[in-house]
Scaffold this motif. Structure first.
Motif, PDB file in Angstrom:
ATOM      1  N   GLU A   8     -28.947 -15.732  68.829  1.00 54.46           N
ATOM      2  CA  GLU A   8     -29.040 -14.319  68.855  1.00 54.46           C
ATOM      3  C   GLU A   8     -29.081 -13.713  70.165  1.00 54.46           C
ATOM      4  O   GLU A   8     -28.564 -12.692  70.462  1.00 54.46           O
ATOM      5  N   ASN A  12     -26.328 -10.924  71.725  1.00 56.44           N
ATOM      6  CA  ASN A  12     -26.708  -9.836  72.181  1.00 56.44           C
ATOM      7  C   ASN A  12     -26.310  -9.531  73.657  1.00 56.44           C
ATOM      8  O   ASN A  12     -25.983  -8.527  74.037  1.00 56.44           O
ATOM      9  N   ALA A  15     -22.629  -8.760  73.590  1.00 51.68           N
ATOM     10  CA  ALA A  15     -22.492  -7.584  73.233  1.00 51.68           C
ATOM     11  C   ALA A  15     -22.667  -6.517  74.229  1.00 51.68           C
ATOM     12  O   ALA A  15     -22.185  -5.474  74.554  1.00 51.68           O
ATOM     13  N   ARG A  73     -33.136  -4.873  66.402  1.00 55.93           N
ATOM     14  CA  ARG A  73     -32.437  -5.948  65.820  1.00 55.93           C
ATOM     15  C   ARG A  73     -30.915  -5.543  65.953  1.00 55.93           C
ATOM     16  O   ARG A  73     -30.601  -4.167  65.399  1.00 55.93           O
ATOM     17  N   ARG A  74     -30.008  -6.360  66.104  1.00 56.46           N
ATOM     18  CA  ARG A  74     -28.551  -5.915  66.151  1.00 56.46           C
ATOM     19  C   ARG A  74     -28.084  -5.288  64.748  1.00 56.46           C
ATOM     20  O   ARG A  74     -28.340  -5.949  63.564  1.00 56.46           O
ATOM     21  N   HIS A  75     -27.384  -4.174  64.839  1.00 57.78           N
ATOM     22  CA  HIS A  75     -26.437  -3.710  63.740  1.00 57.78           C
ATOM     23  C   HIS A  75     -27.609  -3.196  62.615  1.00 57.78           C
ATOM     24  O   HIS A  75     -27.445  -3.139  61.454  1.00 57.78           O
ATOM     25  N   GLU A  95     -26.166  -1.266  68.435  1.00 65.46           N
ATOM     26  CA  GLU A  95     -26.054  -2.297  69.261  1.00 65.46           C
ATOM     27  C   GLU A  95     -26.967  -1.974  70.487  1.00 65.46           C
ATOM     28  O   GLU A  95     -27.247  -2.963  71.225  1.00 65.46           O
ATOM     29  N   PRO A  98     -30.780  -3.625  71.018  1.00 68.75           N
ATOM     30  CA  PRO A  98     -30.872  -5.007  71.350  1.00 68.75           C
ATOM     31  C   PRO A  98     -30.064  -5.469  72.462  1.00 68.75           C
ATOM     32  O   PRO A  98     -30.391  -6.555  73.361  1.00 68.75           O
ATOM     33  N   SER A  99     -29.015  -4.750  72.920  1.00 68.08           N
ATOM     34  CA  SER A  99     -28.215  -5.202  73.962  1.00 68.08           C
ATOM     35  C   SER A  99     -28.930  -5.056  75.262  1.00 68.08           C
ATOM     36  O   SER A  99     -28.854  -5.967  76.194  1.00 68.08           O
TER      37      SER A  99
END
Length: 614
Positions: A8, A12, A15, A73-75, A95, A98-99
């Motif tokens: 994960e 990230n 991304a 958390r992503r998405h 995004e 988390p990015s």
């Protein structure tokens, strides 16, 4: 090689390479989150250009412990449910946080209005710590430190701290213009503080805060609608231009964008009115049904795609050109400012406000242009321009006096002199150096470059003639056969009738070929093959056919330059006044075909300041 799912944290970080390019990208994402949270006040602080510290404080709705845990958390997002066809918020991809957290040290503290205490969560290089209680005001504080410490290679691609700080400033300015009701404060050790007070619904006041007060005096209001697309905002006068495109602000449904289609349409709207290498100033809002525009083209969300790009492009170009024709025939205030600056003696930076005048000539001082500390606006064009202005001032102060230079003609008698009342460009009082017309207005004077002004008038007359009838064409002795992809042939045939009006006649010549039989006579001998291919490419991209029209306009501009009143020609009073009246009635007469101003206006107050009377 076996396929495996990436961790994960690495996902990230990948991304982040698209979403977070530099500190300004992180600032943009976090400010968008604050705006979506309903904030009315947003404070931004930076250090080291945003690389060392980026702090965003807002008074929005805030988040509880559960929302904080999901936000990193992503998405995970609160802004959309199922579809992408009705996006009405700035963020929606889930995004950003988390990015940023995967490449930096992030601390988020937040509290909702109904909560007794706030919550805090920390992310370090993608590692998330548990949520814990924290003291906090209503709203959210996001603190980003050591951006890209987890991906050191990315640091090498960043610019200097000063450049990165400037990029953050630009992001804040765009957001401030987009949302005038929100107060934005930008501060830090690496910058001077910027404070944009909330302006409610007054867009022009906020624009003046960001771009300066001059914009308000040199902008034309835009308000147009076509089908389901509305365009509002302000477009600067053609003569109020800049050396780069940084002062072009475009918004789609409130979202700041830097879309190349829209920027290209803006350039096309100002074609032949802005000099080469200069850029117009504009702040424009496009509003349309969210289903008609795709904002999910790129993770940065700065590019958009329209369902009908031709409609949007046509609306933008048509609305600006109509506004320039309606209200663009006036000189920008920067021309007068440049003239006032040119008359300021060297070393004087105090302006012409209160106190002693910058320069006071004694009646017995033997004044001459060569001895004066003042210098002409353009010494390369007229070494005696100050002397010419002196004659113009005398004519203004005493209309019956004879404004004479070495070779200029006398002014008309008082009985024959027309009145300036009711005319924007006033009444001619003198011609100096056989090129500049000095005219008296109700509240000042106007100096007109006769060649540049008449050049524009001739050009507009020629262009109107081209629009009113089919352009004469010349038949080719042997039709030129051009091989093209079938889809390009289809597009060209869809526009064959409109292009025939410009004197370009062609037809299908079997599969995958076009036969050109006639070309515009005005263009003389041309490369028909290159022209057709360029038209095909343009139609494929924009579904328009402006290239040929632009070529004809360029030719018309060249012909009008050679056919207009030349510098050095003496004009009779009635000829000078006729030229002024034509300028008032002709759209775009405030600048010549090359984009330079055709006249400069000085208010009476400006003239009095020059002579130390105010």
């Amino acid at each position: 090689m076996a396929i495996r799912q990436l961790p994960e944290t690495l996902i990230n970080q990948i991304a982040a390479g698209e979403v977070i390019e530099r500190p300004a990208s992180a600032a943009k994402e976090l400010i968008e989150n604050a705006i979506d949270a309903g904030a009315s006040r947003i404070e931004i602080a930076t250090a080291g250009g945003g690389k060392s510290l980026l702090r965003i404080i807002d008074n929005g709705c805030g988040m509880g412990p559960g929302d904080l845990e999901l936000a990193v958390r992503r998405h995970c997002t609160s802004k959309i449910d199922t579809g992408l066809d009705d996006i009405r918020t700035l963020g929606f991809r889930g995004e950003a946080l988390p990015s940023i957290g995967s490449v930096a040290r992030v601390q988020i503290t937040s509290r909702t209005e109904s909560a007794d205490a706030g919550s805090e969560i920390r992310i370090t290089g993608g590692k998330v710590e548990p949520v814990r209680p924290a003291g906090a005001n209503k709203g959210t504080v996001v603190e980003v430190r050591d951006l890209f410490f987890a991906t050191p290679a990315r640091l090498k691609f960043l610019k200097t701290e000063k450049a990165e700080a400037a990029a953050v400033t630009e992001v804040v300015k765009r957001m401030a213009i987009a949302f005038p009701g929100i107060r934005f404060t930008l501060s830090g050790q690496d910058r001077t503080t910027l404070d944009f007070a909330g302006a409610g619904d007054d867009r022009l006041t906020r624009i003046a805060q960001v771009l300066g007060r001059e914009f308000k005096d040199n902008a034309i209001e835009i308000d147009a609608e076509r089908e389901d697309v509305a365009l509002t905002g302000f477009a600067g006068l053609p003569t109020f231009n800049r050396g780069n495109s940084a002062h072009q602000y475009l918004f789609v449904n409130g979202r700041p964008v830097q879309d190349r289609q829209l920027l290209s349409a803006l350039r096309a709207a100002y074609a032949e009115t802005v000099p080469s290498g200069r850029h117009p100033v504009a702040v424009l809002w496009l509003t349309l049904d969210p289903a008609l525009v795709d904002v999910n083209v790129h993770p940065a969300k700065s590019d958009v795609r329209f369902r009908d790009p031709g409609l949007v492009r046509g609306l933008l170009i048509g609305a600006i050109r109509e506004a320039l024709q309606r209200d663009g025939a006036r000189a920008s205030t920067t021309g007068a400012s440049a003239m006032m600056q040119a008359f300021r003696p060297p070393g004087n930076s105090n302006g012409y406000g209160g106190g002693a005048p910058a320069y006071r000539a004694s009646p017995n001082a033997g004044w001459s242009p060569q001895a004066s500390p003042f210098r002409p606006l353009r010494e390369d064009r007229s070494s005696g321009f100050a002397e010419a202005l002196q004659a113009g001032f005398e004519a203004f102060a005493a209309p019956s006096a004879r404004a004479e230079t070495a070779e200029s003609q006398p002014a008309p008698s008082p009985q024959a002199m027309p009145t300036a009342a009711g005319f924007h460009l006033g009444a001619a009082r003198a011609q100096v150096h056989e090129n500049y017309i000095v005219a008296q207005t109700d509240d000042g004077l106007v100096i007109v470059d006769q060649h540049a002004a008449h050049e524009r008038l001739v050009f507009e007359a020629m262009r109107e003639a081209m629009r009113s009838r089919r352009i004469p064409s010349q038949a080719l002795l042997i039709p030129e056969i051009i091989d093209l992809p079938e889809e390009d042939c289809d597009r060209l045939m869809d526009h064959a009738q409109s292009l025939d009006q410009f004197g370009l006649a062609y037809e299908r010549f079997g599969p995958g070929a076009i036969a050109v039989r006639e070309t515009p006579a005005m263009l003389g001998e041309i490369d028909a093959n290159g022209l057709i291919r360029q038209l095909a490419d343009e139609i494929a991209e924009w579904d328009t056919s402006d290239t040929l029209a632009s070529k004809l306009d360029h030719l018309a501009a060249t012909l009008s330059c050679h056919g207009s009143v030349r510098s050095g020609r003496r004009l009779r009073p009635e000829e000078m006044n006729a030229l002024l009246r034509q300028m008032e009635a002709t759209p775009g007469s405030g600048q010549c075909n090359h984009g330079r101003p055709t006249y400069i206006e000085l208010k009476l107050a400006d003239i009095e300041r020059l002579f130390g009377r105010s």
